[in-house]
Design an enzyme around this catalytic site. Structure first.
Site, short mmCIF file in Angstrom:
data_model
loop_
_atom_site.label_atom_id
_atom_site.label_comp_id
_atom_site.label_asym_id
_atom_site.label_seq_id
_atom_site.Cartn_x
_atom_site.Cartn_y
_atom_site.Cartn_z
N THR A 17 0.83 -1.21 0.00
CA THR A 17 0.00 0.00 0.00
C THR A 17 0.86 1.25 0.00
OG1 THR A 17 -1.84 -1.08 1.07
CG2 THR A 17 -1.72 1.27 1.38
N SER A 67 1.32 -7.50 -0.82
CA SER A 67 1.99 -8.50 0.02
C SER A 67 1.11 -9.68 0.40
CB SER A 67 2.62 -7.87 1.26
OG SER A 67 1.68 -7.73 2.30
N THR A 100 1.52 -4.21 4.38
CA THR A 100 1.32 -4.53 5.81
C THR A 100 0.83 -5.96 6.03
OG1 THR A 100 -0.95 -3.71 5.74
CG2 THR A 100 0.75 -2.14 6.44
N ASP A 101 0.20 -6.56 4.99
CA ASP A 101 -0.55 -7.79 5.25
C ASP A 101 0.31 -8.99 5.64
OD1 ASP A 101 -2.90 -6.48 4.92
OD2 ASP A 101 -3.27 -7.15 2.86
C1 SIN Z 1 -0.28 -5.22 1.06
O1 SIN Z 1 -0.07 -5.86 2.09
O2 SIN Z 1 0.53 -5.22 0.10
C2 SIN Z 1 -1.54 -4.43 0.90
C3 SIN Z 1 -2.05 -3.91 2.17
C4 SIN Z 1 -1.13 -2.93 2.85
O3 SIN Z 1 0.02 -2.72 2.51
O4 SIN Z 1 -1.64 -2.32 3.84
#
Ligand code: SIN
Length: 332
Positions: A17, A67, A100-101
């Site tokens: 993100t 991710s 974050t995932d």
């Molecule tokens: C991801 O994990 O690539 C998408 C979600 C995020 O980064 O918050």
């Protein structure tokens, strides 16, 4: 906290993100992750110049993915590129931009597999964002700046995660919120430090990179098609044997691209307890040579061992991290 004399900071981009874009500035969820290149992302943070004073910035796009789609090939490439840069005398530390995932999984994987001698002297800092780069106030820019502060500080070592001004250790960090900017937590251990106005306020000792880490046993990571297959199953009301039995049945049929199952992590209820029907299937799996490890689906606390345990516990690791630990153990 003083900053290091080494002349170079390396930023490795993997997407997420933090590199996401939406068609509207006010849309924080309907965006596509992994759209902005890491060099462009860095160029959008003019304040980095000040944080970097006296340091050259080097960036490399290792991957460009959401991710949720993280895979072993990207982990291996990240491990190789981070090792390559950490070994250079002029490199002070490495920052990795990441979604974050699955951030906590990548952080833990790198903590276990990068050479402890390198991590002892130089930090690897993963950072991220909960809002896309196109948002009115994209949190990724501030997180990137904070991650730079950590990577250039003389105190930091090992693999850590920086989000919303908080520094978490790879072994402890978990994503605990679907939407809030401060989406990560370190559970009972608490965070390592805060970043405040470009300075690090340390709360506890940085974990020592362990000489008994998987790196010591595995050394160079093998090709990803040789990585052992470990699956996660969850215990819940009405849990049964079907998923585990299907996995066991699949073992008997060789199919192209499907690796034989070697391990299972069960995310148990409470203190790692398992539904009686699922437990029976896991005992069959164990008897068939599958290594079974018991974690908890609770976000806080550890699984405390009991004398009547039939499966070993995850030693404080969440199910997703216990899976990585078991994979590395089986790899060795
Ligand atoms: C991801 O994990 O690539 C998408 C979600 C995020 O980064 O918050």
């Amino acid at each position: 906290m003083s900053s290091k004399a080494c002349a170079r900071l390396v930023v490795l981009g993997t997407g997420g993100t933090i590199a996401g874009q939406a068609s509207s500035q006010s849309d924080n969820i309907g965006y596509s992750a992994a759209q902005v290149g890491v060099a462009q992302l860095l160029a959008s943070v003019p304040a980095l110049d000040q944080a970097l004073t006296g340091h050259e910035l080097v960036s490399e796009q290792v991957a460009q993915i959401d991710s949720k789609d993280m895979d072993f090939a990207v982990w291996r490439a990240l491990h190789q590129r981070a090792s390559h840069y950490l070994a250079q005398d002029e490199v002070a530390g490495v920052v990795i931009t990441h979604g974050t995932d699955t951030l906590e999984e990548t952080a833990y994987f790198l903590q276990c597999t990068l050479a402890p001698a390198l991590l002892q002297a130089k930090p690897v800092v993963l950072t991220c964002a909960m809002r896309p780069a196109s948002a009115v106030t994209p949190d990724g820019l501030c997180n990137l700046l904070d991650a730079t502060t950590v990577a250039l500080s003389t105190a930091a070592r090992g693999v850590s995660v920086v989000c919303a001004g908080t520094v978490h250790a790879a072994a402890d960090v978990q994503k605990v919120h679907t939407y809030r900017l401060d989406a990560f937590d370190s559970g009972d251990s608490g965070p390592l430090a805060y970043v405040e106005e470009g300075a690090l306020r340390q709360l506890r000792s940085w974990p020592e990179p362990s000489s008994s880490s998987a790196h010591a046993v595995i050394g160079t990571l093998p090709d990803v098609d040789g990585w052992p297959r470990v699956e996660i199953v969850m215990s819940h009301a009405g849990a049964g044997a079907a998923v585990v039995d299907a996995l066991l049945a699949q073992r008997a049929v060789a199919a192209p691209g499907v690796l034989p199952l070697r391990g299972l992590v069960v995310a148990g209820t409470g203190n790692g307890t398992v539904h009686v029907a699922l437990q029976a299937a896991l005992l069959r799996a164990q008897a068939a040579g599958i290594v079974v490890v018991r974690a908890s689906r609770c976000t806080g606390g550890w699984v405390l061992p009991r004398s009547d345990d039939v499966f070993p516990d995850s030693q404080g690791l969440s199910a997703v991290k216990a899976r990585i630990a078991l994979m590395l153990r089986l790899m060795a």
